[in-house]
Design a protein around this motif. Structure first.
Motif, PDB file in Angstrom:
ATOM      1  N   PRO A   8       0.843  -1.203   0.000  1.00  0.00           N
ATOM      2  CA  PRO A   8       0.000   0.000   0.000  1.00  0.00           C
ATOM      3  C   PRO A   8       0.878   1.253   0.000  1.00  0.00           C
ATOM      4  O   PRO A   8       2.047   1.222   0.382  1.00  0.00           O
ATOM      5  CB  PRO A   8      -0.792  -0.108   1.290  1.00  0.00           C
ATOM      6  CG  PRO A   8      -0.426  -1.380   1.927  1.00  0.00           C
ATOM      7  CD  PRO A   8       0.681  -2.001   1.179  1.00  0.00           C
ATOM      8  N   SER A   9       0.291   2.367  -0.420  1.00  0.00           N
ATOM      9  CA  SER A   9       1.047   3.612  -0.462  1.00  0.00           C
ATOM     10  C   SER A   9       1.329   4.107   0.955  1.00  0.00           C
ATOM     11  O   SER A   9       0.725   3.668   1.929  1.00  0.00           O
ATOM     12  CB  SER A   9       0.267   4.675  -1.236  1.00  0.00           C
ATOM     13  OG  SER A   9      -0.850   5.095  -0.481  1.00  0.00           O
ATOM     14  N   ARG A  10       2.241   5.052   1.036  1.00  0.00           N
ATOM     15  CA  ARG A  10       2.612   5.622   2.330  1.00  0.00           C
ATOM     16  C   ARG A  10       1.399   6.276   2.982  1.00  0.00           C
ATOM     17  O   ARG A  10       1.185   6.147   4.184  1.00  0.00           O
ATOM     18  CB  ARG A  10       3.724   6.641   2.115  1.00  0.00           C
ATOM     19  CG  ARG A  10       4.025   7.480   3.314  1.00  0.00           C
ATOM     20  CD  ARG A  10       5.144   8.433   3.092  1.00  0.00           C
ATOM     21  NE  ARG A  10       5.032   9.080   1.792  1.00  0.00           N
ATOM     22  CZ  ARG A  10       5.647  10.189   1.451  1.00  0.00           C
ATOM     23  NH1 ARG A  10       6.436  10.768   2.291  1.00  0.00           N
ATOM     24  NH2 ARG A  10       5.497  10.722   0.275  1.00  0.00           N
ATOM     25  N   ARG A  46       1.084  -2.849   9.982  1.00  0.00           N
ATOM     26  CA  ARG A  46       1.132  -1.515   9.371  1.00  0.00           C
ATOM     27  C   ARG A  46       2.421  -0.777   9.723  1.00  0.00           C
ATOM     28  O   ARG A  46       3.023  -0.135   8.874  1.00  0.00           O
ATOM     29  CB  ARG A  46      -0.084  -0.691   9.793  1.00  0.00           C
ATOM     30  CG  ARG A  46      -1.374  -1.214   9.234  1.00  0.00           C
ATOM     31  CD  ARG A  46      -1.297  -1.331   7.720  1.00  0.00           C
ATOM     32  NE  ARG A  46      -2.587  -1.633   7.153  1.00  0.00           N
ATOM     33  CZ  ARG A  46      -2.834  -2.695   6.404  1.00  0.00           C
ATOM     34  NH1 ARG A  46      -1.885  -3.534   6.131  1.00  0.00           N
ATOM     35  NH2 ARG A  46      -4.016  -2.895   5.905  1.00  0.00           N
ATOM     36  N   TYR A  47       2.849  -0.846  10.991  1.00  0.00           N
ATOM     37  CA  TYR A  47       4.110  -0.201  11.361  1.00  0.00           C
ATOM     38  C   TYR A  47       5.286  -0.851  10.629  1.00  0.00           C
ATOM     39  O   TYR A  47       6.211  -0.165  10.195  1.00  0.00           O
ATOM     40  CB  TYR A  47       4.340  -0.269  12.873  1.00  0.00           C
ATOM     41  CG  TYR A  47       3.627   0.805  13.646  1.00  0.00           C
ATOM     42  CD1 TYR A  47       3.845   2.150  13.379  1.00  0.00           C
ATOM     43  CD2 TYR A  47       2.747   0.487  14.676  1.00  0.00           C
ATOM     44  CE1 TYR A  47       3.200   3.135  14.093  1.00  0.00           C
ATOM     45  CE2 TYR A  47       2.098   1.465  15.400  1.00  0.00           C
ATOM     46  CZ  TYR A  47       2.326   2.789  15.098  1.00  0.00           C
ATOM     47  OH  TYR A  47       1.689   3.772  15.809  1.00  0.00           O
ATOM     48  N   HIS A  53       8.949   0.949   4.066  1.00  0.00           N
ATOM     49  CA  HIS A  53       8.834   2.064   3.120  1.00  0.00           C
ATOM     50  C   HIS A  53       9.898   3.124   3.422  1.00  0.00           C
ATOM     51  O   HIS A  53      10.585   3.598   2.512  1.00  0.00           O
ATOM     52  CB  HIS A  53       7.433   2.676   3.196  1.00  0.00           C
ATOM     53  CG  HIS A  53       7.259   3.880   2.335  1.00  0.00           C
ATOM     54  ND1 HIS A  53       7.135   3.801   0.966  1.00  0.00           N
ATOM     55  CD2 HIS A  53       7.220   5.197   2.653  1.00  0.00           C
ATOM     56  CE1 HIS A  53       7.012   5.019   0.475  1.00  0.00           C
ATOM     57  NE2 HIS A  53       7.059   5.880   1.484  1.00  0.00           N
ATOM     58  N   HIS A  54      10.054   3.480   4.703  1.00  0.00           N
ATOM     59  CA  HIS A  54      11.061   4.475   5.070  1.00  0.00           C
ATOM     60  C   HIS A  54      12.471   3.937   4.841  1.00  0.00           C
ATOM     61  O   HIS A  54      13.379   4.698   4.494  1.00  0.00           O
ATOM     62  CB  HIS A  54      10.876   4.916   6.527  1.00  0.00           C
ATOM     63  CG  HIS A  54       9.786   5.927   6.689  1.00  0.00           C
ATOM     64  ND1 HIS A  54       9.928   7.247   6.365  1.00  0.00           N
ATOM     65  CD2 HIS A  54       8.500   5.791   7.133  1.00  0.00           C
ATOM     66  CE1 HIS A  54       8.809   7.893   6.610  1.00  0.00           C
ATOM     67  NE2 HIS A  54       7.919   7.026   7.069  1.00  0.00           N
ATOM     68  N   GLN A  55      12.665   2.640   5.025  1.00  0.00           N
ATOM     69  CA  GLN A  55      13.980   2.044   4.759  1.00  0.00           C
ATOM     70  C   GLN A  55      14.323   2.166   3.274  1.00  0.00           C
ATOM     71  O   GLN A  55      15.459   2.464   2.924  1.00  0.00           O
ATOM     72  CB  GLN A  55      13.979   0.567   5.197  1.00  0.00           C
ATOM     73  CG  GLN A  55      15.333  -0.088   5.140  1.00  0.00           C
ATOM     74  CD  GLN A  55      16.290   0.478   6.173  1.00  0.00           C
ATOM     75  OE1 GLN A  55      15.897   0.786   7.280  1.00  0.00           O
ATOM     76  NE2 GLN A  55      17.539   0.618   5.803  1.00  0.00           N
ATOM     77  N   ALA A  63      12.866   4.506  10.120  1.00  0.00           N
ATOM     78  CA  ALA A  63      12.556   3.090   9.909  1.00  0.00           C
ATOM     79  C   ALA A  63      12.833   2.285  11.171  1.00  0.00           C
ATOM     80  O   ALA A  63      12.070   1.372  11.513  1.00  0.00           O
ATOM     81  CB  ALA A  63      13.368   2.546   8.741  1.00  0.00           C
ATOM     82  N   LEU A  64      13.903   2.622  11.882  1.00  0.00           N
ATOM     83  CA  LEU A  64      14.243   1.913  13.113  1.00  0.00           C
ATOM     84  C   LEU A  64      13.166   2.131  14.189  1.00  0.00           C
ATOM     85  O   LEU A  64      12.738   1.182  14.853  1.00  0.00           O
ATOM     86  CB  LEU A  64      15.611   2.359  13.627  1.00  0.00           C
ATOM     87  CG  LEU A  64      16.096   1.707  14.916  1.00  0.00           C
ATOM     88  CD1 LEU A  64      16.323   0.221  14.683  1.00  0.00           C
ATOM     89  CD2 LEU A  64      17.360   2.373  15.398  1.00  0.00           C
ATOM     90  N   VAL A  65      12.711   3.383  14.340  1.00  0.00           N
ATOM     91  CA  VAL A  65      11.678   3.684  15.336  1.00  0.00           C
ATOM     92  C   VAL A  65      10.383   2.954  14.994  1.00  0.00           C
ATOM     93  O   VAL A  65       9.744   2.343  15.864  1.00  0.00           O
ATOM     94  CB  VAL A  65      11.442   5.212  15.410  1.00  0.00           C
ATOM     95  CG1 VAL A  65      10.213   5.534  16.238  1.00  0.00           C
ATOM     96  CG2 VAL A  65      12.665   5.909  15.969  1.00  0.00           C
ATOM     97  N   LEU A  66       9.985   2.976  13.725  1.00  0.00           N
ATOM     98  CA  LEU A  66       8.755   2.302  13.323  1.00  0.00           C
ATOM     99  C   LEU A  66       8.881   0.791  13.471  1.00  0.00           C
ATOM    100  O   LEU A  66       7.922   0.110  13.849  1.00  0.00           O
ATOM    101  CB  LEU A  66       8.405   2.672  11.883  1.00  0.00           C
ATOM    102  CG  LEU A  66       7.941   4.109  11.673  1.00  0.00           C
ATOM    103  CD1 LEU A  66       7.865   4.424  10.188  1.00  0.00           C
ATOM    104  CD2 LEU A  66       6.611   4.352  12.351  1.00  0.00           C
TER     105      LEU A  66
END
Length: 114
Positions: A8-10, A46-47, A53-55, A63-66
């Motif tokens: 899915p999109s961001r 989802r996270y 996605h951020h990676q 990405a690490l926090v999520l």
């Protein structure tokens, strides 16, 4: 013809997370109530997708926090434990019953004694 992407999109991921948090806020589980494992597993999914996605975008810190949030929700939801193995068998199907369900005129005719 446009095909749907596998991820899915961001914005769709952010909407899923925001709407879930709003629904949880409206339901406001109290201290003695805990969230169902399915909710935690949904949030973990989802996270995790948003972290991937951020990676891909090169935002390693975000990405690490999520990813840490995803792991926490995964742990609260029951983790990645496989379901227990159960021997399952289907019963042998019964043989077909052939029925000749066709309307035919009666040999004695209709009852006209009205």
């Amino acid at each position: 013809m446009r095909t749907q992407a596998t991820e899915p999109s961001r914005w769709q991921l952010r909407w899923d997370l925001a709407s879930t948090h709003v629904l949880l806020w409206l339901a406001h589980p109290s201290e003695d109530k805990v969230l169902r494992p399915e909710v935690h597993l949904f949030l973990a999914d989802r996270y995790g997708r948003l972290a991937r996605h951020h990676q891909r975008l090169g935002h390693a810190r975000r990405a690490l926090v999520l990813n840490q949030k995803a792991e926490e929700h995964c742990r609260l939801g029951g983790g990645n434990e496989p379901p227990p193995a159960v021997a399952m068998a289907m019963p042998v199907p019964r043989p077909r019953v052939l029925v000749d369900a066709v309307a035919r005129p009666r040999p004695w005719g209709p009852d006209d004694a009205a």
